[in-house]
Scaffold this motif. Structure first.
Motif, short mmCIF file in Angstrom:
data_model
loop_
_atom_site.label_atom_id
_atom_site.label_comp_id
_atom_site.label_asym_id
_atom_site.label_seq_id
_atom_site.Cartn_x
_atom_site.Cartn_y
_atom_site.Cartn_z
N ARG A 1 0.60 -1.19 0.10
CA ARG A 1 0.09 0.00 -0.06
C ARG A 1 1.08 1.23 0.08
O ARG A 1 0.61 2.20 -0.62
CB ARG A 1 -0.96 0.13 1.13
CG ARG A 1 -1.95 -1.33 1.24
CD ARG A 1 -3.10 -0.88 2.40
NE ARG A 1 -3.88 -1.95 2.52
CZ ARG A 1 -3.76 -3.00 3.47
NH1 ARG A 1 -2.58 -2.97 4.32
NH2 ARG A 1 -4.67 -4.10 3.37
N ARG A 2 1.94 1.22 0.73
CA ARG A 2 2.86 2.32 0.79
C ARG A 2 3.48 2.66 -0.43
O ARG A 2 3.86 3.81 -1.03
CB ARG A 2 3.96 2.29 2.11
CG ARG A 2 3.08 2.16 3.37
CD ARG A 2 4.36 2.39 4.57
NE ARG A 2 3.69 2.13 5.70
CZ ARG A 2 4.13 2.58 6.89
NH1 ARG A 2 5.67 2.69 6.91
NH2 ARG A 2 3.74 2.58 8.06
N ALA A 3 3.88 1.62 -1.33
CA ALA A 3 4.61 1.79 -2.49
C ALA A 3 3.53 2.28 -3.51
O ALA A 3 3.97 3.00 -4.49
CB ALA A 3 5.12 0.27 -3.02
N LEU A 4 2.22 1.79 -3.44
CA LEU A 4 1.27 2.25 -4.27
C LEU A 4 0.92 3.67 -4.12
O LEU A 4 0.67 4.41 -5.02
CB LEU A 4 0.11 1.21 -4.20
CG LEU A 4 0.02 -0.10 -4.72
CD1 LEU A 4 -1.22 -0.93 -4.14
CD2 LEU A 4 0.13 -0.14 -6.38
N ALA A 5 0.84 4.06 -2.96
CA ALA A 5 0.58 5.58 -2.44
C ALA A 5 1.81 6.23 -2.76
O ALA A 5 1.36 7.67 -3.58
CB ALA A 5 0.27 5.71 -1.00
N ASP A 6 2.95 5.91 -2.86
CA ASP A 6 4.13 6.65 -3.14
C ASP A 6 4.07 6.91 -4.92
O ASP A 6 4.47 7.94 -5.39
CB ASP A 6 5.49 5.94 -2.81
CG ASP A 6 6.84 6.76 -3.15
OD1 ASP A 6 6.97 8.12 -2.62
OD2 ASP A 6 7.67 6.20 -3.89
N ALA A 7 3.78 5.88 -5.45
CA ALA A 7 3.63 5.82 -7.00
C ALA A 7 2.46 6.81 -7.50
O ALA A 7 2.63 7.40 -8.40
CB ALA A 7 3.75 4.72 -7.58
N GLY A 8 1.33 6.77 -6.64
CA GLY A 8 0.18 7.31 -7.12
C GLY A 8 -0.57 6.62 -8.08
O GLY A 8 -1.31 7.23 -8.90
N ILE A 9 -0.58 5.19 -7.94
CA ILE A 9 -1.61 4.33 -8.76
C ILE A 9 -2.02 3.30 -7.88
O ILE A 9 -1.78 3.28 -6.78
CB ILE A 9 -0.86 3.67 -9.65
CG1 ILE A 9 0.23 3.04 -9.14
CG2 ILE A 9 -0.18 4.60 -10.77
CD1 ILE A 9 1.19 2.05 -10.16
N GLY A 10 -3.25 2.79 -8.41
CA GLY A 10 -4.04 1.71 -7.64
C GLY A 10 -3.39 0.42 -7.86
O GLY A 10 -2.57 0.14 -9.10
N TYR A 11 -3.82 -0.51 -7.11
CA TYR A 11 -3.30 -2.11 -7.38
C TYR A 11 -4.05 -2.60 -8.77
O TYR A 11 -3.36 -3.37 -9.21
CB TYR A 11 -3.90 -2.88 -6.22
CG TYR A 11 -3.33 -4.14 -6.32
CD1 TYR A 11 -1.93 -4.43 -6.03
CD2 TYR A 11 -4.29 -5.23 -6.43
CE1 TYR A 11 -1.60 -5.81 -5.85
CE2 TYR A 11 -3.63 -6.51 -6.47
CZ TYR A 11 -2.27 -6.92 -6.26
OH TYR A 11 -1.77 -8.27 -6.36
N ALA A 12 -4.81 -1.96 -9.23
CA ALA A 12 -5.66 -2.41 -10.25
C ALA A 12 -4.81 -2.21 -11.62
O ALA A 12 -4.79 -2.85 -12.65
CB ALA A 12 -6.78 -1.65 -10.59
#
Length: 395
Positions: free
Chosen positions: A33-44
């Motif tokens: 979740r932290r990596a996704l938030a850092d990138a600014g994208i969703g798991y989808a």
């Protein structure tokens, strides 16, 4: 493989002592979740995932990622001893570089038990069984000690004998790690110790090693999102850090013949891997600004300085004494505090190194920032064996 590989996002949770951490499921999910938030994208948006851990049942990667999302993507579980996290990163990079995917997650976690590393399988041959006579023969006086201490203690002793290095050099490296970790809120140990403190700590191997020179068993999780440059542009993602070169190497014959504890701990693997990386990127050791290397023991850090080309053969003691391994020196080594202070959750270690170097090259490492850092080198080795060396640069 010609596509640029961008590090779009990184995530890491604070490392903890065994018994004090969340479950591996929670650690892996939170790091993701932290990596996704850092990138600014969703798991989808993630198309594939490579998940590393050493101590766990099959498909633990799916178990952790299902807490984030269930999108049906391929999830590949990875186990390569202490280089597991970097192996997951290696596979994710290849998926992007080859053009097979545009957004890939590399995740690593470990829920470890207290005490020395041990095998959980006593009814089958151990790894490196064929070459165990080398270890047993060269460390016969250490019978009964945990294998990791025999291994790296034996290598440290051989280095001391060959080059006249003093035990104080290892202690100084451990003290340096503590000073760096004091500025890392995610590190396990943040108390500063002096060279004298390390020397006066509990003796593990007389004349060679004290307890503080060994990294602690640790639990934790870390993740990285790798994307292609076209994906980054399409989605408006940051693309300021990229993987310039990477190599993975396993043991050559020289790891065991002729018998040498320095060879046993992977110096030949490291030498081959880093040379490939330098050649592929067109750089040399003198160009590296910051490095996260595999300091599972202070002895291994000292030995690895030479193998990575930071100093000449036999020159590590002078390198340490001159302060060339820290801020103001030639290359800042383990600004995170390294495995010695940050901790070593096996599956997460390589991705925690990626996390640190990404922030260093972004200029967002806060009090740990290496000023002007443009090239970062990562070294992660697992005996058995596999060594992964990765070079990061500003895009």
């Amino acid at each position: 493989m010609t596509d640029k590989v961008i590090v779009a996002g990184v995530g890491m949770i604070p490392f903890a002592k065994p018994g004090k951490s969340l479950s591996y499921t929670e650690m892996g999910a939170e790091a993701t979740r932290r990596a996704l938030a850092d990138a600014g994208i969703g798991y989808a948006d993630v198309q594939e995932a490579y998940v590393g851990y050493v101590y766990g049942d099959s498909t633990c990667g799916q178990t952790a990622l299902y807490e984030v999302g269930m999108t049906g993507i391929p999830v590949v579980n990875v186990n390569n001893n202490c280089s597991t996290g970097s192996t997951a990163l290696y596979l994710a990079r290849k998926a992007i570089a080859s053009g097979d995917a545009d957004c890939v997650l590399a995740l690593g976690f470990e829920q470890m038990q207290a005490g020395a590393l041990k095998s959980h399988w006593d009814d089958r041959p151990p790894t490196r069984e064929r070459f165990m006579p080398v270890l047993r023969g060269m460390t016969a006086d250490m019978e009964g000690m945990p294998q990791a201490i025999r291994t790296f203690g034996g290598a440290g002793r051989e280095y001391m004998t060959r080059y006249g290095c003093g035990m104080e050099t290892f202690a100084a490296v451990r003290a340096k790690a503590s000073r760096h970790a004091a500025n890392n809120p995610l590190a396990l140990f943040r108390t500063i110790v002096t060279t004298e403190d390390v020397m006066n700590d509990q003796v593990i191997l007389p004349g060679v090693m004290t307890r503080l020179m060994a990294c602690p068993p640790t639990c934790g999780g870390a993740a990285a999102l790798l994307v292609s440059e076209r994906f980054a542009k399409k989605h408006g993602l940051r693309s300021d850090v990229q993987i310039l070169a990477q190599a993975m190497v396993t043991d050559p014959v020289q790891s065991f013949e002729p018998p040498s504890m320095l060879s046993w701990i992977g110096t030949h693997m490291t030498d081959a891997a880093v040379k490939r990386v330098y050649e592929a990127a067109g750089v040399g050791p003198e160009d590296i600004d910051v490095c996260e290397l595999h300091d599972c023991f202070a002895q291994n850090e000292v030995i690895t300085y030479e193998t990575l080309g930071f100093c000449p053969e036999g020159g590590a003691e002078k390198f340490v004494r001159d302060g060339d391994n820290t801020y103001g020196g030639k290359v800042v080594v383990n600004p995170s505090g390294g495995l010695l202070s940050k901790g070593h959750p096996l599956g997460a270690t390589g991705l925690a190194q990626c996390y640190e170097l990404t922030h260093q090259l972004r200029g967002s490492a806060d009090q740990r920032q290496v000023q002007g850092a443009r090239l970062g080198l990562q070294h992660n080795v697992g005996l058995g064996g596999a060594c992964v060396v990765t070079l990061y640069g500003q895009n």
